[in-house]
Write a protein that holds these residues in place. Structure first.
Motif, short mmCIF file in Angstrom:
data_model
loop_
_atom_site.label_atom_id
_atom_site.label_comp_id
_atom_site.label_asym_id
_atom_site.label_seq_id
_atom_site.Cartn_x
_atom_site.Cartn_y
_atom_site.Cartn_z
N UNK A 62 30.27 42.95 -15.64
CA UNK A 62 29.23 42.53 -15.39
C UNK A 62 30.01 40.52 -15.27
N UNK A 63 30.04 39.90 -17.00
CA UNK A 63 30.35 39.24 -16.72
C UNK A 63 31.03 38.55 -16.33
N UNK A 64 32.86 39.49 -16.43
CA UNK A 64 33.68 39.39 -15.68
C UNK A 64 33.56 38.84 -14.23
N UNK A 65 33.28 39.37 -13.23
CA UNK A 65 32.71 39.23 -11.97
C UNK A 65 31.90 38.07 -11.30
N UNK A 77 17.35 44.48 -23.43
CA UNK A 77 16.95 42.87 -23.31
C UNK A 77 18.41 42.58 -23.44
N UNK A 78 18.12 40.63 -23.45
CA UNK A 78 19.82 40.38 -22.84
C UNK A 78 19.74 38.86 -22.41
N UNK A 79 20.81 38.12 -23.99
CA UNK A 79 20.80 36.50 -22.83
C UNK A 79 22.30 36.16 -23.22
N UNK A 80 23.03 35.49 -22.53
CA UNK A 80 23.42 34.98 -22.26
C UNK A 80 23.61 33.17 -22.58
N UNK A 81 25.26 33.28 -23.33
CA UNK A 81 25.62 31.53 -23.00
C UNK A 81 26.13 31.10 -22.47
N UNK A 101 23.76 37.28 -14.71
CA UNK A 101 23.91 38.32 -15.50
C UNK A 101 23.27 38.89 -17.03
N UNK A 102 22.16 38.43 -17.20
CA UNK A 102 21.31 38.24 -17.97
C UNK A 102 20.41 40.22 -17.00
N UNK A 107 27.42 37.60 -24.93
CA UNK A 107 26.53 37.26 -24.23
C UNK A 107 25.85 38.39 -25.16
N UNK A 108 24.35 38.61 -25.54
CA UNK A 108 23.45 39.16 -26.89
C UNK A 108 22.73 40.35 -25.77
N UNK A 109 23.11 41.14 -26.47
CA UNK A 109 22.67 42.38 -25.85
C UNK A 109 21.11 43.47 -27.14
#
Length: 191
Positions: free
Chosen positions: A173-176, A141-145, A130-131, A153-155
């Motif tokens: 993106x996250x759903x896929x 930038x991006x970080x996912x938890x 995802x990131x 998701x923090x973007x």
């Protein structure tokens, strides 16, 4: 005690230990990160100075580290969040491996520990995917938890805010990648 009760007691104990280890890691990593940031002069979220509140040349008092939650701005936040997430996962995996390797552990406990390790590994891979996909869409930038039934998701964006179009792209993106519904996906901008 029956075998099932013993197994459940071991699993609950492992879960409590994993949560405690993650909480302690988060707490101490956050405190160290705040100290490092202050020593390096990095701005910490929550620090503020009035534009016209001081006379020329007068220093504005900085926020105390006790008032801060250890959240960074910019790329430091993302690096710190990834590091903390990985340390918590490593700690959890270590505890699960120890539980599975115990001589008196029955096969069911070892299987549950192995399945939990596989789930954590799957979360790690999906978060990284995802990131990578979000940054490939042009975000800084991006970080996912990822959790069992939700993901945050923090973007980082150029403007510091997310538009409806941004949220839709990231949600797709996250759903896929996770198979979660839109209700299980939380997206926020890093300030």
């Amino acid at each position: 005690m029956s075998t099932r009760l013993k197994r459940n007691a071991v699993v609950v104990t492992m879960a409590v230990l994993v949560c405690a280890a993650a909480a302690l890691n988060w707490k101490y990593a956050g405190q160290e990160a705040v100290e490092d940031a202050q020593n390096a002069g990095t701005k910490i979220l929550g620090e503020a100075a009035l534009v016209s509140g001081t006379e020329d040349g007068e220093d504005t008092p900085a926020a105390s580290p006790e008032d801060e939650s250890g959240v960074y701005t910019g790329s430091d936040y993302f690096a710190s969040a990834r590091l903390t997430r990985q340390q918590a996962r490593d700690s959890a995996i270590s505890l699960l491996q120890e539980a599975a390797a115990q001589e008196n552990a029955d096969a069911a406990v070892a299987n549950e520990a192995s399945e939990s390790i596989q789930v954590l590994a799957s979360f790690t891979l999906k978060e990284a995917q995802i990131e990578n996909l979000v940054t490939a869409k042009g975000y800084a930038d991006c970080v996912a938890f990822m959790g069992e039934d939700s993901i945050s998701v923090v973007v980082s964006t150029a403007s510091g805010e997310l538009t409806g179009e941004d949220v839709a792209k990231i949600t797709d993106i996250a759903m896929a990648e996770t198979g979660y519904g839109a209700g299980g996906i939380k997206i926020m901008a890093a300030n």
